[in-house]
Design a protein around this motif. Structure first.
Motif, PDB file in Angstrom:
ATOM      1  N   ALA A  32      54.613   0.795 -95.489  1.00  0.00           N
ATOM      2  CA  ALA A  32      55.444   1.874 -96.019  1.00  0.00           C
ATOM      3  C   ALA A  32      56.732   1.280 -96.563  1.00  0.00           C
ATOM      4  O   ALA A  32      57.424   0.535 -95.860  1.00  0.00           O
ATOM      5  CB  ALA A  32      55.748   2.900 -94.929  1.00  0.00           C
ATOM      6  N   ILE A  33      57.051   1.571 -97.810  1.00  0.00           N
ATOM      7  CA  ILE A  33      58.215   0.978 -98.469  1.00  0.00           C
ATOM      8  C   ILE A  33      59.121   2.082 -99.003  1.00  0.00           C
ATOM      9  O   ILE A  33      58.684   3.200 -99.283  1.00  0.00           O
ATOM     10  CB  ILE A  33      57.787   0.034 -99.615  1.00  0.00           C
ATOM     11  CG1 ILE A  33      56.904   0.778-100.612  1.00  0.00           C
ATOM     12  CG2 ILE A  33      57.057  -1.170 -99.070  1.00  0.00           C
ATOM     13  CD1 ILE A  33      56.464  -0.056-101.780  1.00  0.00           C
ATOM     14  N   ASN A  34      60.405   1.746 -99.139  1.00  0.00           N
ATOM     15  CA  ASN A  34      61.361   2.700 -99.689  1.00  0.00           C
ATOM     16  C   ASN A  34      61.516   2.492-101.187  1.00  0.00           C
ATOM     17  O   ASN A  34      60.819   1.674-101.792  1.00  0.00           O
ATOM     18  CB  ASN A  34      62.707   2.602 -98.959  1.00  0.00           C
ATOM     19  CG  ASN A  34      63.344   1.217 -99.095  1.00  0.00           C
ATOM     20  OD1 ASN A  34      62.986   0.423 -99.979  1.00  0.00           O
ATOM     21  ND2 ASN A  34      64.284   0.907 -98.209  1.00  0.00           N
ATOM     22  N   ARG A  35      62.456   3.201-101.790  1.00  0.00           N
ATOM     23  CA  ARG A  35      62.592   3.147-103.241  1.00  0.00           C
ATOM     24  C   ARG A  35      63.133   1.807-103.736  1.00  0.00           C
ATOM     25  O   ARG A  35      63.057   1.501-104.916  1.00  0.00           O
ATOM     26  CB  ARG A  35      63.506   4.284-103.724  1.00  0.00           C
ATOM     27  CG  ARG A  35      64.924   4.227-103.175  1.00  0.00           C
ATOM     28  CD  ARG A  35      65.679   5.484-103.540  1.00  0.00           C
ATOM     29  NE  ARG A  35      67.066   5.451-103.061  1.00  0.00           N
ATOM     30  CZ  ARG A  35      68.073   4.999-103.787  1.00  0.00           C
ATOM     31  NH1 ARG A  35      67.862   4.560-105.024  1.00  0.00           N
ATOM     32  NH2 ARG A  35      69.299   5.003-103.305  1.00  0.00           N
ATOM     33  N   HIS A  36      63.679   1.004-102.833  1.00  0.00           N
ATOM     34  CA  HIS A  36      64.163  -0.319-103.202  1.00  0.00           C
ATOM     35  C   HIS A  36      63.092  -1.403-103.022  1.00  0.00           C
ATOM     36  O   HIS A  36      63.356  -2.579-103.305  1.00  0.00           O
ATOM     37  CB  HIS A  36      65.387  -0.689-102.371  1.00  0.00           C
ATOM     38  CG  HIS A  36      66.530   0.272-102.529  1.00  0.00           C
ATOM     39  ND1 HIS A  36      67.253   0.397-103.683  1.00  0.00           N
ATOM     40  CD2 HIS A  36      67.042   1.178-101.654  1.00  0.00           C
ATOM     41  CE1 HIS A  36      68.197   1.321-103.540  1.00  0.00           C
ATOM     42  NE2 HIS A  36      68.082   1.815-102.312  1.00  0.00           N
TER      43      HIS A  36
ATOM     44  N   THR B  84      49.993   3.918-103.063  1.00  0.00           N
ATOM     45  CA  THR B  84      50.969   4.706-103.812  1.00  0.00           C
ATOM     46  C   THR B  84      52.259   3.905-103.908  1.00  0.00           C
ATOM     47  O   THR B  84      52.344   2.780-103.426  1.00  0.00           O
ATOM     48  CB  THR B  84      51.228   6.056-103.124  1.00  0.00           C
ATOM     49  OG1 THR B  84      51.815   5.813-101.825  1.00  0.00           O
ATOM     50  CG2 THR B  84      49.932   6.847-102.951  1.00  0.00           C
ATOM     51  N   ARG B  85      53.282   4.489-104.521  1.00  0.00           N
ATOM     52  CA  ARG B  85      54.565   3.793-104.620  1.00  0.00           C
ATOM     53  C   ARG B  85      55.208   3.587-103.265  1.00  0.00           C
ATOM     54  O   ARG B  85      55.929   2.609-103.050  1.00  0.00           O
ATOM     55  CB  ARG B  85      55.518   4.583-105.519  1.00  0.00           C
ATOM     56  CG  ARG B  85      55.210   4.493-107.002  1.00  0.00           C
ATOM     57  CD  ARG B  85      56.329   5.111-107.809  1.00  0.00           C
ATOM     58  NE  ARG B  85      56.106   4.938-109.243  1.00  0.00           N
ATOM     59  CZ  ARG B  85      56.949   5.333-110.185  1.00  0.00           C
ATOM     60  NH1 ARG B  85      58.082   5.930-109.841  1.00  0.00           N
ATOM     61  NH2 ARG B  85      56.666   5.143-111.457  1.00  0.00           N
ATOM     62  N   SER B  86      54.952   4.478-102.329  1.00  0.00           N
ATOM     63  CA  SER B  86      55.587   4.397-101.010  1.00  0.00           C
ATOM     64  C   SER B  86      54.665   3.839 -99.930  1.00  0.00           C
ATOM     65  O   SER B  86      55.089   3.663 -98.792  1.00  0.00           O
ATOM     66  CB  SER B  86      56.072   5.782-100.577  1.00  0.00           C
ATOM     67  OG  SER B  86      54.984   6.701-100.529  1.00  0.00           O
ATOM     68  N   LEU B  87      53.402   3.547-100.278  1.00  0.00           N
ATOM     69  CA  LEU B  87      52.461   3.010 -99.300  1.00  0.00           C
ATOM     70  C   LEU B  87      51.528   2.041-100.009  1.00  0.00           C
ATOM     71  O   LEU B  87      50.744   2.432-100.881  1.00  0.00           O
ATOM     72  CB  LEU B  87      51.657   4.127 -98.641  1.00  0.00           C
ATOM     73  CG  LEU B  87      50.597   3.687 -97.627  1.00  0.00           C
ATOM     74  CD1 LEU B  87      51.233   2.986 -96.441  1.00  0.00           C
ATOM     75  CD2 LEU B  87      49.763   4.883 -97.153  1.00  0.00           C
ATOM     76  N   LYS B  88      51.603   0.767 -99.635  1.00  0.00           N
ATOM     77  CA  LYS B  88      50.769  -0.256-100.242  1.00  0.00           C
ATOM     78  C   LYS B  88      50.192  -1.152 -99.157  1.00  0.00           C
ATOM     79  O   LYS B  88      50.935  -1.746 -98.377  1.00  0.00           O
ATOM     80  CB  LYS B  88      51.568  -1.116-101.231  1.00  0.00           C
ATOM     81  CG  LYS B  88      52.067  -0.380-102.457  1.00  0.00           C
ATOM     82  CD  LYS B  88      52.810  -1.330-103.391  1.00  0.00           C
ATOM     83  CE  LYS B  88      53.320  -0.623-104.624  1.00  0.00           C
ATOM     84  NZ  LYS B  88      54.045  -1.554-105.535  1.00  0.00           N
ATOM     85  N   ALA B  89      48.867  -1.194 -99.107  1.00  0.00           N
ATOM     86  CA  ALA B  89      48.164  -2.084 -98.170  1.00  0.00           C
ATOM     87  C   ALA B  89      48.667  -1.932 -96.746  1.00  0.00           C
ATOM     88  O   ALA B  89      48.836  -2.918 -96.025  1.00  0.00           O
ATOM     89  CB  ALA B  89      48.269  -3.526 -98.623  1.00  0.00           C
ATOM     90  N   GLY B  90      48.931  -0.682 -96.335  1.00  0.00           N
ATOM     91  CA  GLY B  90      49.373  -0.408 -94.975  1.00  0.00           C
ATOM     92  C   GLY B  90      50.850  -0.520 -94.741  1.00  0.00           C
ATOM     93  O   GLY B  90      51.324  -0.292 -93.622  1.00  0.00           O
TER      94      GLY B  90
END
Length: 534
Positions: A195-199, A187-193
């Motif tokens: 967790a990322i923010n909106r930046h 997803t936009r906030s979870l990629k390949a393990g």
């Protein structure tokens, strides 16, 4: 009603309208339309990489396990980027900290001594959470993992263990353990393990637990996941992910073998096929071919080609050949039965162009792994001094870039964790009068250089002369020249001072010994210059 006549179209040599071909040729159909069917999709690096991340990494690790050249490629990265000892050269920014240069130098020597005691402990290995690795071994492992899968990961643990001066411990994390829990889609906030923010910044990682090997049939991965944040609320690193992004928004690293995996996988098959061909050609010096018609054979065997009758016939023929015992140059050649023909087997051209083909494949591999062909293939028979120096010099820049971005970054983060605890526990004396504490100027407190393996000297005499001339001309320093050799100039100066004192104590003429050494160097240089090939 009269219809309008269409405007005439000007066509190119491929029959395409001229206007589109006036753009970049690479974005057109190409000469004769060769590029018309080349329509790759325009994707972000994550869209191109993440769907096949696990498969690409699995293939890369497979070739490293089973391909000698791939294994050698990884080892060359480790040996040239790190070497046998990754030395700390601590240089706190005394101007930012508000102290004198002398105070900073004294503090640096104290920190380096404490660091070496902790980092390079060969028996305790307390800096490693698993107590298997010294600090240099950690960096070597990190470079090897990054070369294989394009990224390196580790976690900072806090472990209280008897015998250890500090509680900071580094836990290596294999990148294959970082993935989405339960196989969830990205997803936009979870990629390949991750967790990322909106930046697009990573804020945490989902780490899969180790699993049982299931009698050697499992993959070693468990069925539970633990979320680890990137850092604590005090900004102390907890999980570190090191890779070199090539595009904005990139979440995971791409391994270096992706461009050469096809060639890596084909090369062993080529070698095995050629080896089998050599073996078959060498097994038989001569063979006998029979032209006896099938009906005659069947008649001799009673009209039916039964298994037992065929064996009887072959036995009779063999006994006939064995009784004659005719040899040719030590190789037995029997007298032939009517209808048989002798074929002498020769190996022919043992190479048959294979060496050139293998060299072409190895050059492709060398380009993909950013390594000199000669060192990857271990083939130095046709290289000159000038070519070797140019090749290794160009490759040295690549290794230095990797050392700075991958190895030194990991080393500095680990040093930052250790130094923070050393200051917290008062294991080193903080300089008096500092204007900023550790958290106000972390970068100034942790500024350092890392000295790895030295540059390979093709001609030690010539390169020593160049180093001396650079220092005397003011274009370099002892620190820089010693670093190129993989040495710390302060350690060399300290050792020279001890040796000078020892020479004086033993009443040995130190100046005369040095003068003789310089004379030998000068004579050798003159002889080398006079006999140097153009």
């Amino acid at each position: 009603m009269q219809t309008a006549t269409p405007a005439p179209a000007i066509l190119d040599a491929a029959g395409q309208p001229m206007r589109p071909t006036m753009n970049y040729q690479g974005a057109g159909a190409g000469f004769g339309g060769q590029l018309s069917h080349w329509q790759p999709g325009l994707k972000t690096v994550d869209a191109a990489l993440l769907p096949s991340l696990n498969l690409g990494n699995a293939r890369a690790e497979d070739v490293v396990r089973n391909n000698a050249f791939a294994s050698n490629g990884v080892q060359l990265h480790v040996d040239n980027i790190v070497g046998d000892l990754f030395r700390l050269c601590y240089k706190p920014d005394y101007k930012v900290l508000g102290i004198s240069q002398e105070e900073a130098a004294a503090f640096a020597r104290e920190v380096e001594a404490a660091w070496h005691e902790i980092a390079e402990d060969p028996t305790g290995c307390y800096l490693d959470a698993e107590r298997k690795r010294t600090f240099t071994m950690m960096i070597r492992e990190g470079v090897a993992v990054h070369t294989r899968v394009g990224e390196d990961m580790f976690a900072a643990e806090w472990i209280d263990r008897p015998g250890s001066l500090i509680k900071t411990a580094i836990k290596s994390i294999t990148p294959k353990r970082v993935c989405n829990p339960d196989g969830k889609a990205d997803t936009r906030s979870l990629k390949a393990g991750v967790a990322i923010n909106r930046h697009g910044a990573a804020v945490g990682y989902h780490v899969r637990s180790p699993g049982d090997l299931d009698f050697g049939l499992g993959n070693g991965l468990g069925s539970t996941w633990q979320y680890v944040s990137r850092e604590t609320r005090h900004r102390r690193p907890k999980f570190v992910h090191i890779f070199e992004p090539t595009e904005d928004g990139q979440t995971r690293g791409a391994n270096q073998f992706l461009t050469v995996l096809e060639q890596m996988q084909i090369l062993p098959k080529m070698q095995h096929t050629k080896l089998q061909n050599f073996i078959v050609n060498a097994m038989y010096a001569a063979t006998i071919e029979s032209e006896m018609p099938p009906d005659m054979v069947m008649g001799l065997m009673g009209g039916q080609v039964e298994g037992e009758q065929l064996l009887n016939y072959m036995g009779v023929v063999n006994d006939y050949h064995k009784e004659l015992d005719i040899t040719m140059n030590g190789v037995r050649v029997p007298h032939l039965i009517g209808g048989e023909r002798l074929n002498l087997q020769t190996s022919g051209n043992a190479d048959n162009g294979y060496v050139d083909l293998e060299g072409s494949v190895l050059r492709w591999l060398a380009a993909g792994l950013n390594l000199p062909y000669e060192t990857l293939a271990k083939d130095f028979k046709q290289i000159s001094y000038s070519a070797a120096r140019a090749s290794l010099g160009e490759n040295w820049r690549y290794f230095m870039g990797r050392r700075k971005i991958i190895a030194a970054r990991k080393a500095t983060i680990i040093f930052r964790l250790v130094l923070e605890e050393l200051l917290f526990r008062n294991l080193v004396s903080m300089p008096k009068g500092v204007t900023r504490d550790f958290y106000q100027a972390t970068n100034a407190w942790t500024r350092c250089r890392w000295i790895g393996s030295g540059r390979l000297a093709i001609d030690g005499l010539k390169e020593t002369k160049e180093a001396i001339m650079r220092i005397e001309a003011g274009l370099s320093t002892y620190e820089d020249e010693m670093a190129l050799m993989g040495k710390d100039y302060l350690e060399v100066f300290d050792q020279q001072q001890r040796e000078a004192e020892e020479l004086e104590a033993r009443q040995l003429p130190a100046s005369l010994m040095r003068l003789n050494a310089m004379r030998v160097l000068g004579v050798a240089a003159e002889e080398d210059d006079s006999g140097e090939e153009s």
